[in-house]
Design an enzyme around this catalytic site. Sequence first.
Site, PDB file in Angstrom:
ATOM      1  N   LYS A  45       0.874  -1.183   0.000  1.00  0.00           N
ATOM      2  CA  LYS A  45       0.000   0.000   0.000  1.00  0.00           C
ATOM      3  C   LYS A  45       0.910   1.232   0.000  1.00  0.00           C
ATOM      4  O   LYS A  45       2.022   1.176   0.530  1.00  0.00           O
ATOM      5  CB  LYS A  45      -0.851  -0.074   1.271  1.00  0.00           C
ATOM      6  N   ALA A  57      -8.654   9.932   4.970  1.00  0.00           N
ATOM      7  CA  ALA A  57      -9.122  10.733   3.839  1.00  0.00           C
ATOM      8  C   ALA A  57      -8.923   9.969   2.541  1.00  0.00           C
ATOM      9  O   ALA A  57      -9.649  10.165   1.590  1.00  0.00           O
ATOM     10  CB  ALA A  57      -8.393  12.059   3.792  1.00  0.00           C
ATOM     11  N   GLY A  59      -8.484   6.248   0.327  1.00  0.00           N
ATOM     12  CA  GLY A  59      -9.361   5.094   0.208  1.00  0.00           C
ATOM     13  C   GLY A  59      -9.181   4.099   1.330  1.00  0.00           C
ATOM     14  O   GLY A  59     -10.132   3.490   1.801  1.00  0.00           O
ATOM     15  N   CYS A 115      -1.876   9.216  -7.487  1.00  0.00           N
ATOM     16  CA  CYS A 115      -3.202   9.025  -6.900  1.00  0.00           C
ATOM     17  C   CYS A 115      -4.108  10.155  -7.397  1.00  0.00           C
ATOM     18  O   CYS A 115      -3.729  11.321  -7.319  1.00  0.00           O
ATOM     19  CB  CYS A 115      -3.145   9.030  -5.380  1.00  0.00           C
ATOM     20  N   GLY A 228      -3.691  -1.998 -15.387  1.00  0.00           N
ATOM     21  CA  GLY A 228      -4.988  -1.369 -15.630  1.00  0.00           C
ATOM     22  C   GLY A 228      -5.909  -2.380 -16.290  1.00  0.00           C
ATOM     23  O   GLY A 228      -5.747  -2.678 -17.472  1.00  0.00           O
TER      24      GLY A 228
HETATM   25  O1  RRO Z   1      -5.560   5.149  -1.280  1.00  0.00           O
HETATM   26  C1  RRO Z   1      -6.208   5.512  -2.269  1.00  0.00           C
HETATM   27  O2  RRO Z   1      -7.377   5.902  -2.204  1.00  0.00           O
HETATM   28  C2  RRO Z   1      -5.633   5.465  -3.628  1.00  0.00           C
HETATM   29  C3  RRO Z   1      -4.308   5.723  -3.938  1.00  0.00           C
HETATM   30 BR1  RRO Z   1      -3.063   6.126  -2.628  1.00  0.00          BR
HETATM   31  C4  RRO Z   1      -3.878   5.696  -5.305  1.00  0.00           C
HETATM   32  O3  RRO Z   1      -2.718   5.927  -5.673  1.00  0.00           O
HETATM   33  N1  RRO Z   1      -4.802   5.420  -6.240  1.00  0.00           N
HETATM   34  C5  RRO Z   1      -6.096   5.157  -5.931  1.00  0.00           C
HETATM   35  O4  RRO Z   1      -6.901   4.905  -6.831  1.00  0.00           O
HETATM   36  N2  RRO Z   1      -6.487   5.184  -4.626  1.00  0.00           N
END
Ligand code: RRO
Length: 291
Positions: A45, A57, A59, A115, A228
Amino acid sequence: MAELSVEIAGLKLQNPFILASGIWGETGATLARALWSGAGAAVTKSIVEVPHGFINAMGLPNPGIDAYGEEVEEALRAGKPVIGSIFGGNAREFSKLARRMEGYGVQALELNLSCPHAKGYGAQLGQDPDITRKITASVKAAVRIPVFVKLTPNVSSIATIGKAAEAGGADGIAAINTLRGMAIDLELGRPVLSHGSGGYSGPGVKPVGIACVYELYGAVRIPIIGMGGISSGADAAEYLLAGAAGVQVGSLVHRSRDRTFPRLCRELDRFLTARHFRSPRAITGKAHGGP
Ligand code: RRO
């Protein structure tokens, strides 16, 4: 049977399938599970520096860099490459996180400059070629392990950003992060996500990822890790043909868990063998023509 092993920027992988950041990689246990079940490598992650505790804040909750050493240690027990994804707001933060992650023993880093929905982070930095080059150069000066830069498709020229990462010394490019997307709850008449927009991934984004990898292959000399919307070995082959040296898999793992990587390996092997190709490398970039 084809030989599925690949080498990407010095990393030796048993097969070209890598667990993408953020899907199953929250903890050392889940990273290790992806590796034991057959992934060639796994990306953590995206880890940020947090003074105390959790950030919600984004995801997924984030343990922060201080708490992450134990998770990496557990993942490394699977005996396969672990790639540390890091997420900062400027070159100094990225470099600091990079050193910490390297200290935890990861074999490579992936810089999240992509992101789509974190203010002051991710794509807000990675849409600018100068910032991309500076952050990459600063991390490269701070660590010895290979550095991959993960790019956003939400730009007018991904080739320009890829070249900037290469100019900063990147060892490879990872493309693509999610697309900015939104869904509206029809009953509430409001966005489903409290944040409004979020990252869109899954089978629908595959043509976008393929186009980005194809464009990057014509623009940079460093290896590209494509991702993707990969749902099958044939999808992976498409990425390899477009120019990828390896691929990452995210959304599919969410659905298929342990079954994901063995099936993808079987299907890619079948694809290559039926066409008398000996390895994934044999088809990398072939869509661009030539012998
Ligand atoms: O954690 C997220 O919500 C998130 C990240 Br860091 C990212 O690089 N891409 C994404 O779609 N979600």
